[in-house]
Design a protein around this motif. Structure first.
Motif, mmCIF file in Angstrom:
data_model
loop_
_atom_site.group_PDB
_atom_site.id
_atom_site.type_symbol
_atom_site.label_atom_id
_atom_site.label_comp_id
_atom_site.label_asym_id
_atom_site.label_seq_id
_atom_site.Cartn_x
_atom_site.Cartn_y
_atom_site.Cartn_z
ATOM 1 N N SER A 136 0.842 -1.202 0.000
ATOM 2 C CA SER A 136 0.000 0.000 0.000
ATOM 3 C C SER A 136 0.872 1.245 0.000
ATOM 4 O O SER A 136 2.087 1.168 0.206
ATOM 5 N N GLY A 137 0.205 2.368 -0.210
ATOM 6 C CA GLY A 137 0.909 3.637 -0.205
ATOM 7 C C GLY A 137 1.505 3.964 1.148
ATOM 8 O O GLY A 137 2.652 4.408 1.262
ATOM 9 N N ALA A 138 0.710 3.755 2.203
ATOM 10 C CA ALA A 138 1.194 4.069 3.547
ATOM 11 C C ALA A 138 2.446 3.258 3.868
ATOM 12 O O ALA A 138 3.430 3.792 4.393
ATOM 13 N N ASN B 77 5.468 4.541 2.065
ATOM 14 C CA ASN B 77 5.985 5.731 2.731
ATOM 15 C C ASN B 77 6.702 5.380 4.037
ATOM 16 O O ASN B 77 7.729 5.979 4.366
ATOM 17 N N PHE C 186 -0.801 14.629 2.141
ATOM 18 C CA PHE C 186 -1.402 13.376 2.616
ATOM 19 C C PHE C 186 -0.437 12.244 2.346
ATOM 20 O O PHE C 186 -0.002 12.045 1.213
ATOM 21 N N HIS C 187 -0.063 11.497 3.392
ATOM 22 C CA HIS C 187 0.910 10.419 3.208
ATOM 23 C C HIS C 187 0.439 9.064 3.728
ATOM 24 O O HIS C 187 1.194 8.099 3.662
ATOM 25 N N GLY C 188 -0.792 8.984 4.258
ATOM 26 C CA GLY C 188 -1.310 7.680 4.676
ATOM 27 C C GLY C 188 -1.947 7.712 6.047
ATOM 28 O O GLY C 188 -2.017 8.751 6.701
ATOM 29 N N GLU D 90 4.658 15.659 -2.124
ATOM 30 C CA GLU D 90 3.910 15.175 -3.291
ATOM 31 C C GLU D 90 4.010 16.310 -4.311
ATOM 32 O O GLU D 90 3.621 17.435 -3.984
ATOM 33 N N GLU E 66 -4.911 14.393 -2.177
ATOM 34 C CA GLU E 66 -5.994 14.493 -1.192
ATOM 35 C C GLU E 66 -6.138 15.932 -0.707
ATOM 36 O O GLU E 66 -7.185 16.314 -0.197
ATOM 37 N N ASP F 258 6.572 11.389 -2.629
ATOM 38 C CA ASP F 258 5.445 10.470 -2.471
ATOM 39 C C ASP F 258 4.700 10.453 -3.807
ATOM 40 O O ASP F 258 3.980 11.389 -4.142
ATOM 41 N N VAL G 191 2.565 8.090 -4.682
ATOM 42 C CA VAL G 191 1.517 7.072 -4.547
ATOM 43 C C VAL G 191 0.371 7.357 -5.530
ATOM 44 O O VAL G 191 -0.108 6.454 -6.211
ATOM 45 N N GLN G 192 -0.026 8.625 -5.609
ATOM 46 C CA GLN G 192 -1.130 8.983 -6.512
ATOM 47 C C GLN G 192 -0.625 9.524 -7.853
ATOM 48 O O GLN G 192 -1.226 9.286 -8.899
ATOM 49 N N LYS H 139 -0.978 2.852 -5.397
ATOM 50 C CA LYS H 139 -2.225 3.011 -6.172
ATOM 51 C C LYS H 139 -2.206 2.365 -7.572
ATOM 52 O O LYS H 139 -2.562 1.207 -7.709
HETATM 53 C C1 LIG Z 1 -3.552 7.327 -1.279
HETATM 54 C C2 LIG Z 1 -2.302 7.956 -0.847
HETATM 55 C C3 LIG Z 1 -1.513 7.410 0.185
HETATM 56 C C4 LIG Z 1 -1.982 6.206 1.007
HETATM 57 O O1 LIG Z 1 -2.078 5.060 0.232
HETATM 58 P P1 LIG Z 1 -2.791 3.735 0.847
HETATM 59 O O2 LIG Z 1 -2.583 2.711 -0.228
HETATM 60 O O3 LIG Z 1 -4.230 4.095 1.065
HETATM 61 O O4 LIG Z 1 -2.083 3.426 2.102
HETATM 62 C C5 LIG Z 1 -0.312 7.994 0.483
HETATM 63 N N1 LIG Z 1 0.127 9.077 -0.197
HETATM 64 C C6 LIG Z 1 -0.587 9.630 -1.193
HETATM 65 C C7 LIG Z 1 -0.043 10.798 -1.920
HETATM 66 C C8 LIG Z 1 -1.826 9.094 -1.554
HETATM 67 O O5 LIG Z 1 -2.545 9.663 -2.527
#
Ligand SMILES: *Cc1c(COP(=O)(O)O)cnc(C)c1O
Length: 388
Positions: free
Chosen positions: A101-103, A106, A135-137, A188, A193, A221, A223-224, A250
């Motif tokens: 997962s993203g969290a 990170n 937003f990082h988780g 980011e 978010e 980060d 993730v998105q 993601k």
């Molecule tokens: C969604 C998101 C996260 C968390 O990801 P999860 O898979 O829900 O843990 C972390 N950082 C960013 C930038 C995100 O958009």
């Protein structure tokens, strides 16, 4: 009990769900339990990179599923090694740690940054600077990293050692680094978010230079923003910088849970046997999905993302009820005059799924959404923005 009742009875009440049950889909179209069809501009929050159950992706995943679904990290397996090679070859980075997962991606980035700094300098050099509105988780450490108080409430004490700076305030960050207790800065490049807010390029390049000059690790980060979403393979590539570490999740595996922490030259040797681990991380089925996704994220696909992005902007910018369109590639936030939730509800009524980011309407379509479907969805969205 129907599904709505069963869900309310048995699922922890953390989600404010929309009042539809999605049962199936194909590409950028999804269907609910009443048989209604929707054009999906939300992709499970930037997860279904090529839409729902894409046939190419499906074949990659199911072929792997039939051969080996899982093995522990105590043994070598092919998909994770191949995927890590691809990630490194495409970014110039050196090592990959896989999670789910993203969290978690990170968390690993934070652990690597701290260990790098403590191995090389001293144990007091552990602080991580993150930005307001980030937003990082949701884990206690990534919550501490998240620069939005609303997420912290009720869960203190959080992991210590995080400092929060204003996005754009390089002088403020430099001040925080006096005393040499900062190990890393995490950003980011487009705050997802936080309302789909891209960082200022001058700030980002200035920050990258400053971090390099102080041997403070720059962590992106992704993730998105990663995996083609912004029109480049990774979001930082839009800014002409190279982070020391980036995290992604993601959209990486196109609809299966997979996180990756991708580590550059500087910190390549930090993780040693036993210093970190994950039971599911690098799962062969997820990695097979990700290899298939990365293969398709070529120059043509990325140009297609930018073209669709331009089309969305041209349609919405200056339209009635639209104050502005923000973001990069197919990660866009529409600032609307009406209440964003009302716009989203109207879109849903008229067969289009969009979601919210702060008070903006967020668009995260599949990177290969057919242009005619996108046009149709934009007509609906435009009408909803106008309140017509
Ligand atoms: C969604 C998101 C996260 C968390 O990801 P999860 O898979 O829900 O843990 C972390 N950082 C960013 C930038 C995100 O958009």
């Amino acid at each position: 009990m129907d599904i709505f009742e069963k869900d309310r009875e048995y699922i922890a009440s953390t989600y404010a769900r929309f009042p539809i049950e999605i049962v199936s889909g194909s590409g950028s179209l999804v269907r609910d339990s009443e048989g209604r069809e929707y054009i999906d501009l939300s992709t499970g929050i930037a997860v279904n990179t090529f839409g729902v159950s894409d046939p190419v992706w499906q074949k990659a995943v199911t072929s792997q599923l039939a051969v080996l679904n899982h093995m522990s990290n105590l043994y070598y397996t092919e998909p994770c090694a191949k995927l890590a090679e691809q990630l490194c070859l495409r970014t110039g980075m050196k090592k990959v740690f896989f999670s789910n997962s993203g969290a978690e991606a990170n968390e690993c980035a934070i652990k690597v940054a701290r260990k790098y700094s403590q191995d090389k300098y001293r144990k007091e050099r552990f602080r991580i600077i993150t930005l307001k509105n980030s937003f990082h988780g949701r884990t206690l450490t990534t919550l501490a990293a998240t620069g939005q108080e609303v997420f912290h409430r009720d869960f203190t004490p959080l992991t210590e050692g995080f400092l929060c700076a204003d996005a754009g305030d390089l002088d403020g960050i430099k001040e925080m680094c006096e005393g040499d207790t900062v190990a890393a800065v995490m950003i980011e490049v487009v705050q997802g978010e936080g309302g789909v807010v891209p960082l200022d390029p001058v700030f980002v390049t200035g920050l990258a230079d400053f971090c390099a000059s102080r041997d403070i690790l720059l962590v992106c980060d992704e993730v998105q923003t990663g995996n083609g979403r912004t029109g480049e393979l990774y979001g930082y590539m839009n800014y002409g910088i190279r982070p020391d570490i980036f995290s992604t999740a993601k959209g990486l595996a196109g609809g299966l849970p997979l996180g990756a922490t991708v580590i550059g030259e500087k910190a390549a040797g930090v993780l040693t046997p036993g210093s970190h681990g994950s039971t599911f991380g690098g799962n062969p089925v997820c990695c097979a999905g990700a290899i298939s996704v990365l293969e398709r994220l070529d120059a043509g696909t990325l140009e297609g993302v930018r073209e669709r992005s331009r089309m969305i902007r041209e349609t919405l910018e200056g339209a009635k009820g639209v104050r502005g369109v923000y973001g990069l590639g197919l990660m866009l936030g529409v600032d609307v005059e009406r209440d964003a939730s009302a716009v989203i509800a109207d879109c849903m009524k008229n067969g289009v799924l969009v979601i919210k980011a702060k008070d903006r309407v967020r668009l995260l379509p599949a990177l290969n959404i057919p242009v005619d479907l996108l046009k149709k969805a934009l007509c609906v969205l435009k009408r909803a923005c106008a309140g017509a």
